[in-house]
Write a protein that holds these residues in place. Structure first.
Motif, PDB file in Angstrom:
ATOM      1  N   LYS A  33      79.452 -39.207   8.553  1.00  0.00           N
ATOM      2  CA  LYS A  33      78.550 -38.054   8.696  1.00  0.00           C
ATOM      3  C   LYS A  33      78.704 -37.130   7.489  1.00  0.00           C
ATOM      4  N   VAL A  34      77.592 -36.676   6.948  1.00  0.00           N
ATOM      5  CA  VAL A  34      77.632 -35.752   5.813  1.00  0.00           C
ATOM      6  C   VAL A  34      76.727 -34.562   6.107  1.00  0.00           C
ATOM      7  N   ALA A  35      77.298 -33.367   6.102  1.00  0.00           N
ATOM      8  CA  ALA A  35      76.484 -32.155   6.203  1.00  0.00           C
ATOM      9  C   ALA A  35      76.548 -31.451   4.851  1.00  0.00           C
ATOM     10  N   HIS A  36      75.540 -30.666   4.552  1.00  0.00           N
ATOM     11  CA  HIS A  36      75.550 -30.004   3.244  1.00  0.00           C
ATOM     12  C   HIS A  36      74.986 -28.597   3.371  1.00  0.00           C
ATOM     13  N   CYS A  37      75.428 -27.724   2.459  1.00  0.00           N
ATOM     14  CA  CYS A  37      74.833 -26.386   2.412  1.00  0.00           C
ATOM     15  C   CYS A  37      74.983 -25.820   1.013  1.00  0.00           C
ATOM     16  N   GLY A  38      74.059 -24.962   0.650  1.00  0.00           N
ATOM     17  CA  GLY A  38      74.091 -24.321  -0.654  1.00  0.00           C
ATOM     18  C   GLY A  38      73.238 -23.076  -0.630  1.00  0.00           C
ATOM     19  N   GLY A  39      73.541 -22.143  -1.514  1.00  0.00           N
ATOM     20  CA  GLY A  39      72.757 -20.914  -1.591  1.00  0.00           C
ATOM     21  C   GLY A  39      73.457 -19.756  -0.904  1.00  0.00           C
ATOM     22  N   ASN A  40      73.201 -18.559  -1.406  1.00  0.00           N
ATOM     23  CA  ASN A  40      73.797 -17.359  -0.827  1.00  0.00           C
ATOM     24  C   ASN A  40      72.977 -16.919   0.387  1.00  0.00           C
ATOM     25  N   PRO A  41      73.408 -15.868   1.106  1.00  0.00           N
ATOM     26  CA  PRO A  41      72.688 -15.476   2.330  1.00  0.00           C
ATOM     27  C   PRO A  41      71.213 -15.110   2.092  1.00  0.00           C
ATOM     28  N   ASP A  42      70.841 -14.791   0.840  1.00  0.00           N
ATOM     29  CA  ASP A  42      69.426 -14.504   0.556  1.00  0.00           C
ATOM     30  C   ASP A  42      68.660 -15.730   0.071  1.00  0.00           C
ATOM     31  N   GLY A  43      69.335 -16.853  -0.030  1.00  0.00           N
ATOM     32  CA  GLY A  43      68.666 -18.063  -0.490  1.00  0.00           C
ATOM     33  C   GLY A  43      68.762 -18.286  -1.993  1.00  0.00           C
ATOM     34  N   GLY A  44      69.368 -17.357  -2.726  1.00  0.00           N
ATOM     35  CA  GLY A  44      69.573 -17.554  -4.168  1.00  0.00           C
ATOM     36  C   GLY A  44      70.796 -18.431  -4.407  1.00  0.00           C
TER      37      GLY A  44
END
Lengths: 130, 205
Positions: A33-44
């Protein structure tokens, strides 16, 4: 079948995170299983502790979760996220000190063979200069 | 003497507003040696604090400090979120349910500074916010008359001292020698926060 160690990819860029996860899926398959995330709380560009916590939740495996990060803030925010996990999960999530893309592929390859969390991390970290 | 809730609220608000007002300066410093997001990141975190100011200030001081820290952890989005977050969360934990008092400041602030050092795996002398926080802690521990003035001087001296340093932590470390000659943005934001909080203590020390 016993579950494998899973991965979380944390990049400053949502595109890098998504792309890295796609490469892992294509090269290693779905047994990890691979989950991913990127970006600051504003989406930048940046990283977000809440999203990292969600990604850990999404990828959760009782065998453990290995996190791959790109730059300093991703590391610091991932360490913070690990500390905010419930006590019973905290010891089963580790950060790999390795390049994000290569480390993810190596870690996933190792994990797909049923390796332990420590083995998965050690394999990813073989890529790092000592 | 204990910290009245109204004073606590004013201190939190003033520090957050001052950081928001300094966002451009912090961003400019970070563009020189980092990834240029310190100002905007801190502004986002401080806006979150201001949005929840009434709820935060209504808590006992220890809990309020933890809430300030969690807002920064969750909203800043860069390494400075967990670093400043850890500072305030650890201070809140150290204070616990005791009422805030000047006599407790060295102990409580000391716990916060230790948490920043642990989170950043860093120490003073590495061109980071610790170059302000550590001398401020030393001044706090020394105590005595004229404390506020000496803390202010320690903070100003600490941030200025980062200018000739070569960075070994964070993004600035990639620049190596090229990081020399620029003030560390985290040291500057720490100095701004310390100075703002001191303006409330001047009359008391």
């Amino acid at each position: 079948m016993t579950e494998n160690v899973s991965l979380v990819i944390v990049s400053h860029s949502p595109d890098v995170a998504r792309g890295t996860a796609e490469m892992v899926r294509q090269m290693v398959g779905d047994e990890v299983k691979v989950a991913h995330c990127g970006g600051n709380p504003d989406g930048g560009l940046g990283t977000d502790v809440q999203r990292i916590l969600r990604a850990i939740d999404e990828a959760w495996s009782p065998r453990g979760v290995a996190i791959l990060v790109d730059l300093g803030g991703a590391e610091t925010n991932s360490e913070m996220a690990i500390e905010l996990l419930p006590e019973d999960r905290r010891s089963r999530v580790v950060l790999c000190n390795s390049p994000i893309v290569e480390g993810a592929i190596m870690a996933a390859t190792e994990a797909s063979g049923g390796a332990s969390l420590a083995e998965v991390r050690a394999t990813a970290e073989e890529l790092s200069p000592r | 003497m204990p910290l009245e809730p109204a004073l606590l609220k004013n201190m939190i608000a003033a520090a957050a507003e001052r950081i928001i007002g300094s966002a451009d300066e912090l961003t400019a410093l970070d563009q020189a040696i980092g990834d240029g997001d310190h100002g905007i990141n801190m502004k986002r975190g401080c806006a979150e604090i201001l949005a929840n100011l009434d709820a935060i200030a209504a808590k006992p001081t220890g809990e309020a400090l933890k809430a300030v820290g969690m807002a920064l952890v969750m909203k800043v989005g860069g390494a400075s979120g967990p670093l400043y977050g850890s500072l305030f969360i650890a201070m809140g934990k150290e204070l616990g349910d005791r009422p805030a008092a000047m006599a407790l400041l060295p102990e409580v602030f000391g716990a916060g500074v230790s948490a920043v050092a642990a989170r950043g795996k860093s120490a003073a002398g590495e061109k980071t916010m610790l170059d302000v926080l550590t001398p401020v802690l030393d001044a706090t521990r020394a105590g005595g008359p004229g404390l506020a003035a000496r803390i202010r001087e320690a903070a100003a001296h600490g941030s200025a001292a980062t200018i000739p340093m070569r960075a070994t932590k964070g993004r600035a470390a990639f620049l190596g020698e090229r990081s020399v000659g620029h003030m560390d943005p985290g040291a500057r934001s720490s100095q701004i926060i310390v100075e703002t909080l001191l303006s409330f203590l001047d009359e008391r020390t």
